[in-house]
Design a protein around this motif. Sequence first.
Motif, mmCIF file in Angstrom:
data_model
loop_
_atom_site.group_PDB
_atom_site.id
_atom_site.type_symbol
_atom_site.label_atom_id
_atom_site.label_comp_id
_atom_site.label_asym_id
_atom_site.label_seq_id
_atom_site.Cartn_x
_atom_site.Cartn_y
_atom_site.Cartn_z
ATOM 1 N N THR A 72 -31.830 -42.423 8.349
ATOM 2 C CA THR A 72 -31.992 -41.169 9.086
ATOM 3 C C THR A 72 -33.191 -41.250 10.020
ATOM 4 O OG1 THR A 72 -30.975 -39.908 7.280
ATOM 5 C CG2 THR A 72 -32.373 -38.693 8.822
ATOM 6 N N ALA A 73 -34.279 -41.851 9.553
ATOM 7 C CA ALA A 73 -35.468 -41.990 10.391
ATOM 8 C C ALA A 73 -35.188 -42.860 11.616
ATOM 9 C CB ALA A 73 -36.612 -42.577 9.569
ATOM 10 N N VAL A 74 -34.404 -43.918 11.451
ATOM 11 C CA VAL A 74 -34.053 -44.772 12.590
ATOM 12 C C VAL A 74 -33.289 -43.972 13.640
ATOM 13 C CG1 VAL A 74 -32.678 -46.767 13.321
ATOM 14 C CG2 VAL A 74 -34.109 -46.918 11.274
ATOM 15 N N LEU A 75 -32.368 -43.109 13.205
ATOM 16 C CA LEU A 75 -31.626 -42.272 14.151
ATOM 17 C C LEU A 75 -32.567 -41.367 14.943
ATOM 18 C CD1 LEU A 75 -28.539 -41.207 11.986
ATOM 19 C CD2 LEU A 75 -28.593 -42.890 13.839
ATOM 20 N N GLN A 107 -44.310 -35.117 11.428
ATOM 21 C CA GLN A 107 -44.692 -34.674 10.086
ATOM 22 C C GLN A 107 -43.514 -34.726 9.120
ATOM 23 O OE1 GLN A 107 -46.231 -30.866 11.225
ATOM 24 N NE2 GLN A 107 -48.315 -31.622 11.533
ATOM 25 N N LEU A 108 -42.334 -34.396 9.596
ATOM 26 C CA LEU A 108 -41.143 -34.496 8.750
ATOM 27 C C LEU A 108 -40.849 -35.948 8.397
ATOM 28 C CD1 LEU A 108 -38.848 -31.889 10.529
ATOM 29 C CD2 LEU A 108 -39.805 -31.680 8.226
ATOM 30 N N LEU A 109 -40.962 -36.845 9.379
ATOM 31 C CA LEU A 109 -40.693 -38.265 9.132
ATOM 32 C C LEU A 109 -41.658 -38.851 8.107
ATOM 33 C CD1 LEU A 109 -40.009 -39.494 12.775
ATOM 34 C CD2 LEU A 109 -38.364 -39.557 10.892
ATOM 35 N N GLY A 110 -42.918 -38.435 8.168
ATOM 36 C CA GLY A 110 -43.943 -39.004 7.292
ATOM 37 C C GLY A 110 -44.218 -38.187 6.051
ATOM 38 N N HIS A 111 -43.421 -37.134 5.795
ATOM 39 C CA HIS A 111 -43.592 -36.283 4.611
ATOM 40 C C HIS A 111 -44.966 -35.620 4.586
ATOM 41 C CE1 HIS A 111 -39.821 -37.543 2.713
ATOM 42 N NE2 HIS A 111 -40.154 -38.793 2.923
ATOM 43 N N SER A 112 -45.419 -35.154 5.728
ATOM 44 C CA SER A 112 -46.684 -34.422 5.751
ATOM 45 C C SER A 112 -46.490 -33.015 6.309
ATOM 46 C CB SER A 112 -47.736 -35.178 6.575
ATOM 47 O OG SER A 112 -47.331 -35.297 7.937
ATOM 48 N N ALA A 113 -45.260 -32.508 6.296
ATOM 49 C CA ALA A 113 -44.972 -31.184 6.851
ATOM 50 C C ALA A 113 -45.286 -30.056 5.878
ATOM 51 C CB ALA A 113 -43.497 -31.103 7.274
ATOM 52 N N GLY A 114 -45.673 -30.391 4.655
ATOM 53 C CA GLY A 114 -46.018 -29.364 3.676
ATOM 54 C C GLY A 114 -44.839 -28.763 2.960
ATOM 55 N N LEU A 115 -43.632 -29.329 3.155
ATOM 56 C CA LEU A 115 -42.430 -28.782 2.533
ATOM 57 C C LEU A 115 -42.349 -29.137 1.048
ATOM 58 C CD1 LEU A 115 -39.816 -29.608 5.312
ATOM 59 C CD2 LEU A 115 -40.727 -27.354 4.740
ATOM 60 N N ALA A 116 -41.597 -28.321 0.324
ATOM 61 C CA ALA A 116 -41.374 -28.584 -1.097
ATOM 62 C C ALA A 116 -40.640 -29.900 -1.289
ATOM 63 C CB ALA A 116 -40.567 -27.441 -1.715
ATOM 64 N N ALA A 117 -40.832 -30.503 -2.450
ATOM 65 C CA ALA A 117 -40.194 -31.784 -2.746
ATOM 66 C C ALA A 117 -38.697 -31.632 -2.929
ATOM 67 C CB ALA A 117 -40.812 -32.401 -3.997
ATOM 68 N N GLU A 118 -38.244 -30.502 -3.490
ATOM 69 C CA GLU A 118 -36.846 -30.328 -3.846
ATOM 70 C C GLU A 118 -36.303 -29.000 -3.318
ATOM 71 O OE1 GLU A 118 -35.468 -32.865 -5.079
ATOM 72 O OE2 GLU A 118 -37.143 -33.977 -5.934
ATOM 73 N N THR A 119 -35.009 -28.840 -3.420
ATOM 74 C CA THR A 119 -34.356 -27.595 -3.052
ATOM 75 C C THR A 119 -34.504 -26.588 -4.191
ATOM 76 O OG1 THR A 119 -32.213 -28.077 -4.057
ATOM 77 C CG2 THR A 119 -32.622 -28.995 -1.861
ATOM 78 N N PRO A 120 -34.196 -25.315 -3.930
ATOM 79 C CA PRO A 120 -34.093 -24.375 -5.060
ATOM 80 C C PRO A 120 -32.994 -24.823 -6.030
ATOM 81 C CG PRO A 120 -34.180 -23.196 -2.956
ATOM 82 C CD PRO A 120 -34.005 -24.648 -2.621
ATOM 83 N N ALA A 121 -33.082 -24.384 -7.275
ATOM 84 C CA ALA A 121 -32.084 -24.731 -8.291
ATOM 85 C C ALA A 121 -30.703 -24.241 -7.851
ATOM 86 C CB ALA A 121 -32.479 -24.112 -9.627
ATOM 87 N N PRO A 122 -29.642 -24.904 -8.325
ATOM 88 C CA PRO A 122 -29.614 -25.996 -9.310
ATOM 89 C C PRO A 122 -29.930 -27.355 -8.689
ATOM 90 C CG PRO A 122 -27.375 -25.471 -8.620
ATOM 91 C CD PRO A 122 -28.269 -24.459 -7.951
ATOM 92 N N TRP A 123 -30.208 -28.323 -9.558
ATOM 93 C CA TRP A 123 -30.567 -29.685 -9.166
ATOM 94 C C TRP A 123 -29.548 -30.216 -8.154
ATOM 95 C CZ3 TRP A 123 -30.569 -34.260 -13.223
ATOM 96 C CH2 TRP A 123 -31.086 -35.414 -12.615
ATOM 97 N N TRP A 124 -30.042 -30.480 -6.941
ATOM 98 C CA TRP A 124 -29.131 -30.812 -5.836
ATOM 99 C C TRP A 124 -28.436 -32.155 -6.015
ATOM 100 C CZ3 TRP A 124 -29.968 -35.095 -2.615
ATOM 101 C CH2 TRP A 124 -31.221 -35.700 -2.705
#
Length: 460
Positions: A72-75, A107-124
């Motif tokens: 995805t990052a390459v795209l 920031q999205l590519l490098g995981h520094s955007a401050g977003l949560a690690a996972e989605t809301p439940a249930p386990w995606w």
Amino acid sequence: MTSPFDTLLPSTERALLHRVAVAQSEGRSPSFVGAVARDGAMVWSGSRSCVDGHDPDADTQYRIGSLTKTFTAVLVMRLRDEGLLDLNDPLEKHLSGTGVGDVTIAQLLGHSAGLAAETPAPWWERTPGPVRPELADVLGDDPLVHPVGRLHHYSNPGYTLLGSLVEAVRGVSWEEALRGEILEPLGMTRTSAQPVAPHAGGWAVHPWADVMLPEPSEDLGVMAPAGQLWSTAEDLCRFAGFLAQGDDRVLSAASVEEMRTPAAPPGAGEWEGGYGLGIQLLRKGGRTLVGHTGSLPGFVACLWVSVEDGVAAVALANATSGPLTSVVASDLVRIVADAEPRFPEPWRPLPAAEVDQELLELTGPWYWGTYAYGLRLGSDRSVILEPLRGAGRRATFRALPDGGWIGLNGYYAGEKLRVVRRADGSVSHLDLASFVFTREPYEQGDAVPGGVDEAGWRGL
């Protein structure tokens, strides 16, 4: 004629197979596949299985989980190189209505955007994609858990946003862009969003007993860009060659190198690792490894590349936990790189067109204050400035079309080096980011900032 570098020594192959066998046994995995590539070509693969006589091979698909993120990052980087976006653009410029549009693409590519690690439940990872059909279902009501841009915090929803970004800018699905822009050019015919036989089944192995049960294999829907793909050891060896050298049909070597460069500081206690732009970084045993790990219920995977050694390794297993594919892949790289180190390229003189008298006159010792440096010529009219003794700031500089050079690495990356001449055309000094390098240390009459004591050098 077969090159001696197309095959490995029998002793090396045995060590590799032994490592895979130990990983399958100690990791209690139904099956395990390992493969090694050298300079972009697979030179070995081996496997072990709990079913006698039915070992998988390098053409057997396994689910690769978050290794998908690198694709995805390459795209995204392709869109940047085509001028369709800038990595510093806010997400909102290209993908509106997310609620986190102020975060940048970098920031999205490098995981520094401050977003949560996972989605809301249930386990995606264990629920079908239709459970969360929209980005709002992926992000939830409170998507930011850290200040934007301050630290590295791995985020699966972040890569879902990047996949949707690709779709918005390209006007085609993420899967179609992936197939046409990466998989087909690289000849990765056995990498796909859905499993294609022969493929392994995913299993959960009981932590306290030698029994197991099948894991579900869900289509992740909008979360696909974060972890959907299935691939083989052979296909991933092809991808490893791309991550080491680039491929102009997909992404230039310079852009791939940019992806391999740390994008954010590592978290506390993670000083041996880091993250670039869609690529994980690991420093182990004196080597820098680049690639990615991956897992989904029933599968674990890893691809590591040592660019310096020209060696890559893939480790794939079909168990939810147990097999340490990251450790095994790094061990496979080490086994080959230590047992059969890369031969250096033969020394050759520079092409005559790249050498002129003015360049030759710049070579030799230079002094920044009392620090002694040497300047030598590289290829394509580049120059290398390095300390002659002790620690110091070594850097390679690429020639600029309008004269001078720009730093490519280390402290002087991005800084300009230029030659300053006197009125008669002779060289006065080198200027590097305001630092003055002279032919003699603190020579009277030289352009030394602050001047030189008139009494000159002296003893006690």
